[in-house]
Design an enzyme around this catalytic site. Structure first.
Site, mmCIF file in Angstrom:
data_model
loop_
_atom_site.group_PDB
_atom_site.id
_atom_site.type_symbol
_atom_site.label_atom_id
_atom_site.label_comp_id
_atom_site.label_asym_id
_atom_site.label_seq_id
_atom_site.Cartn_x
_atom_site.Cartn_y
_atom_site.Cartn_z
ATOM 1 N N HIS A 178 43.454 41.220 45.493
ATOM 2 C CA HIS A 178 42.134 41.450 44.965
ATOM 3 C C HIS A 178 41.818 42.179 46.591
ATOM 4 O O HIS A 178 41.728 41.000 47.148
ATOM 5 C CB HIS A 178 41.133 40.703 44.789
ATOM 6 C CG HIS A 178 41.603 40.627 42.683
ATOM 7 N ND1 HIS A 178 41.301 39.977 42.031
ATOM 8 C CD2 HIS A 178 41.831 41.781 42.130
ATOM 9 C CE1 HIS A 178 41.845 40.136 40.567
ATOM 10 N NE2 HIS A 178 41.730 40.879 40.679
ATOM 11 N N ALA A 179 40.947 42.712 46.524
ATOM 12 C CA ALA A 179 40.691 43.393 48.428
ATOM 13 C C ALA A 179 39.650 42.280 48.954
ATOM 14 O O ALA A 179 39.892 41.902 49.943
ATOM 15 C CB ALA A 179 39.905 44.382 48.527
ATOM 16 N N ARG A 180 38.978 41.554 47.992
ATOM 17 C CA ARG A 180 37.478 41.295 48.294
ATOM 18 C C ARG A 180 37.548 40.030 49.392
ATOM 19 O O ARG A 180 36.944 38.326 49.829
ATOM 20 C CB ARG A 180 36.356 41.336 47.821
ATOM 21 C CG ARG A 180 36.255 40.846 46.190
ATOM 22 C CD ARG A 180 35.403 40.595 45.783
ATOM 23 N NE ARG A 180 35.779 40.467 44.361
ATOM 24 C CZ ARG A 180 34.495 40.876 43.498
ATOM 25 N NH1 ARG A 180 33.903 41.611 43.547
ATOM 26 N NH2 ARG A 180 34.840 39.912 41.663
ATOM 27 N N ARG A 238 37.191 45.241 45.247
ATOM 28 C CA ARG A 238 37.823 44.438 44.430
ATOM 29 C C ARG A 238 39.548 45.456 43.853
ATOM 30 O O ARG A 238 39.843 44.832 44.414
ATOM 31 C CB ARG A 238 37.401 43.624 42.966
ATOM 32 C CG ARG A 238 38.539 43.022 42.116
ATOM 33 C CD ARG A 238 37.991 42.770 40.773
ATOM 34 N NE ARG A 238 37.738 42.397 39.809
ATOM 35 C CZ ARG A 238 38.581 41.597 39.807
ATOM 36 N NH1 ARG A 238 38.662 40.337 40.362
ATOM 37 N NH2 ARG A 238 40.106 40.891 39.076
ATOM 38 N N ARG A 269 45.034 43.244 35.876
ATOM 39 C CA ARG A 269 44.392 43.437 34.909
ATOM 40 C C ARG A 269 45.369 44.519 34.271
ATOM 41 O O ARG A 269 45.935 45.181 33.629
ATOM 42 C CB ARG A 269 43.313 44.041 34.749
ATOM 43 C CG ARG A 269 42.047 42.937 34.930
ATOM 44 C CD ARG A 269 42.335 41.897 33.965
ATOM 45 N NE ARG A 269 40.780 40.326 33.529
ATOM 46 C CZ ARG A 269 41.007 40.352 35.176
ATOM 47 N NH1 ARG A 269 41.521 39.888 36.283
ATOM 48 N NH2 ARG A 269 39.793 39.469 35.053
ATOM 49 N N HIS A 321 44.502 33.465 45.076
ATOM 50 C CA HIS A 321 43.478 34.062 45.076
ATOM 51 C C HIS A 321 42.408 33.098 45.218
ATOM 52 O O HIS A 321 42.370 32.197 45.896
ATOM 53 C CB HIS A 321 42.966 34.424 43.349
ATOM 54 C CG HIS A 321 44.535 35.702 42.993
ATOM 55 N ND1 HIS A 321 43.810 36.765 42.340
ATOM 56 C CD2 HIS A 321 45.705 35.412 42.161
ATOM 57 C CE1 HIS A 321 44.673 37.737 42.293
ATOM 58 N NE2 HIS A 321 45.588 36.873 41.731
ATOM 59 N N TYR A 372 38.675 31.549 30.659
ATOM 60 C CA TYR A 372 38.629 32.468 30.271
ATOM 61 C C TYR A 372 40.485 33.927 29.442
ATOM 62 O O TYR A 372 40.890 33.880 31.023
ATOM 63 C CB TYR A 372 38.009 33.603 31.171
ATOM 64 C CG TYR A 372 38.149 33.952 32.557
ATOM 65 C CD1 TYR A 372 39.351 34.777 33.334
ATOM 66 C CD2 TYR A 372 37.942 33.407 33.633
ATOM 67 C CE1 TYR A 372 39.674 35.150 33.695
ATOM 68 C CE2 TYR A 372 38.156 33.462 34.918
ATOM 69 C CZ TYR A 372 38.999 34.163 35.182
ATOM 70 O OH TYR A 372 39.690 34.406 36.008
ATOM 71 N N GLU A 394 43.680 29.882 42.479
ATOM 72 C CA GLU A 394 42.288 29.964 43.393
ATOM 73 C C GLU A 394 41.553 29.446 44.437
ATOM 74 O O GLU A 394 41.596 28.177 43.579
ATOM 75 C CB GLU A 394 41.052 30.231 41.699
ATOM 76 C CG GLU A 394 41.743 31.778 40.757
ATOM 77 C CD GLU A 394 41.411 33.022 41.233
ATOM 78 O OE1 GLU A 394 40.738 32.635 41.869
ATOM 79 O OE2 GLU A 394 41.410 33.858 40.680
#
Length: 428
Positions: A178-180, A238, A269, A321, A372, A394
């Site tokens: 994810h880019a950010r 993102r 995803r 992440h 989630y 994370e």
């Protein structure tokens, strides 16, 4: 309800822009909303789906962090108040935080890679090549493919004796999907440097037996196009950067878009694991748009092809992440525990305990579905290919800075996760 008026007045007005001009986040806020009632949860879901706000921490667990523009803020706050939502302000001015980060980036010393700053893809790749030049018997770099915009997907392979390591079990590590999430690629780079004895040299007695037993294949930057876009145009970007379709799929007869062109697919995803069913959006402009088919993106294809070619030899898959400080175990789309749940639990305990002993940081050890439900993640996909140990971490923090983790925390984040990494490998 106040939110309905807000929605009618500004539906689609919030979107993380794809224009060439850099996005100005001055006056935007990050809010943490406690999802204590079905009413609040439904309200926040609607705000996210209609792009009135953007979700920051990917999911709808007990709380959710949302990014709100100064234009939408009054209506969003009124609607949340009407729903009796408990709201905490994490950032009073996201633009000011980003400006502070930009000033830090300007302090980078040309030609020096010292983990005191966040570096562009080309400098990350140059650093990997420099490591190989200093450790030619232990490391090599190669590209497993290219991105949509033609950037290399460069990996570094590390072992104690590279020439004789082809049949050793593989430890795969990736970051930057994810880019950010800038800290993710730099934590992965920290691990590569520690394995080669460049930093954190006090760990060499623990690293040496791992290098003797395994080969490490490390991909620090999984989404180079998105990362570069987040550095130059939109700090909160993102996804990938390939054109993904028309907003809400509304297309004119001539093929042009009624409401604008969307860009990017969420690469986490886009893997073929319960693809397109949970934790995704059908709107191509959404941050969690999975694409029209699994593996539609060149970067996810490159990861798939390399791992499938070597899948029987993969002992561990680990993807970094940010943020939230979590050790996430399979599976993300099924609430029933997998057959290897006991193995996963032990691995997670070892990792989070080692992390906590380093700087006192607490990471939760949970199945990703407990946070989630999501479909299409890389860790779930490789687990379904038969790799028992497939995890996502994370990283820091828990929301104050979020994706804009200060440069002063790069090294401590690397230190604690290197120790968690060693503890995790020792459970295999």
């Amino acid at each position: 309800m106040i939110f309905i008026a807000l929605l009618l007045a500004s539906a689609g007005a919030f979107r993380i822009s794809d224009d060439d001009l850099p996005v100005d986040y001055s006056g935007w806020k990050t809010l943490r909303v406690s999802l204590e009632s079905a009413q609040v949860k439904s309200l926040v879901k609607l705000m996210i789906e209609t792009e009135v706000v953007s979700v920051m921490d990917e999911g709808l667990g007990d709380v959710v962090d949302i990014l709100v523009s100064h234009v939408e803020l009054p209506g969003v706050e009124d609607s949340l108040k009407e729903a009796n939502a408990v709201v905490t302000v994490l950032s009073h001015d996201v633009g000011a935080d980003i400006e502070e980060e930009k000033q830090e980036l300007l302090k980078a010393v040309p030609g020096v890679f010292d983990f005191k700053n966040y570096y562009a893809t080309k400098y990350q790749h140059a650093h990997l090549d420099a490591l190989v030049a200093r450790h030619p018997d232990q490391a090599e770099t190669f590209s497993i493919g290219t991105s949509y915009e033609g950037r290399d997907m460069k990996v570094i392979r590390i072992s104690d004796n590279l020439a004789g390591s082809a049949n050793k079990p593989i430890i795969w590590v990736d970051g930057g999907i994810h880019a950010r999430e800038w800290i993710s690629s730099h934590t992965v780079l920290y691990i590569a440097n520690t394995l080669l004895g460049e930093i954190d040299t006090g760990l060499q007695s623990q690293v040496a037996p791992l290098l003797e037993k395994y080969q490490f294949v490390i991909l620090p930057m999984s989404n180079p196009d998105g990362y570069e876009y987040s550095r130059t145009r939109n700090r909160m970007w993102r996804k990938t950067r390939r054109p993904s379709g028309c907003k809400y799929d509304y297309t004119r007869p001539d093929g042009s878009c009624y409401y604008g062109q969307c860009y990017g697919i969420d690469p986490n995803r886009n893997f073929d694991a319960d693809f397109g069913r949970q934790g995704v959006s059908s709107n191509p402009c959404s941050d969690v748009y999975p694409g029209k088919r699994a593996f539609s993106e060149k970067n996810t294809q490159a990861i798939r092809d390399y791992l499938l070619k070597n899948v029987r030899n993969v002992a561990l898959y680990l993807s970094f992440h940010s943020y939230s400080q979590l050790f996430l175990k399979p599976i993300g789309f099924d609430r029933n525990p997998p057959k290897d749940a006991a193995v996963h639990d032990a691995a997670g305990r070892a990792a989070v305990n080692a992390i906590r002993r380093t700087h006192g940081m607490s990471y939760r050890n949970i199945r990703s579905v407990e946070l989630y439900p999501t479909s299409g993640s890389s860790a779930d996909w490789i687990y379904l290919q038969g790799v028992t140990n497939a995890y996502t971490i994370e990283l820091r923090d828990k929301g104050r800075y979020g994706f804009r983790l200060p440069t002063s925390q790069i090294i401590p984040t690397g230190e604690e996760n290197m120790r968690g990494f060693i503890a995790l490998i020792n459970t295999l």
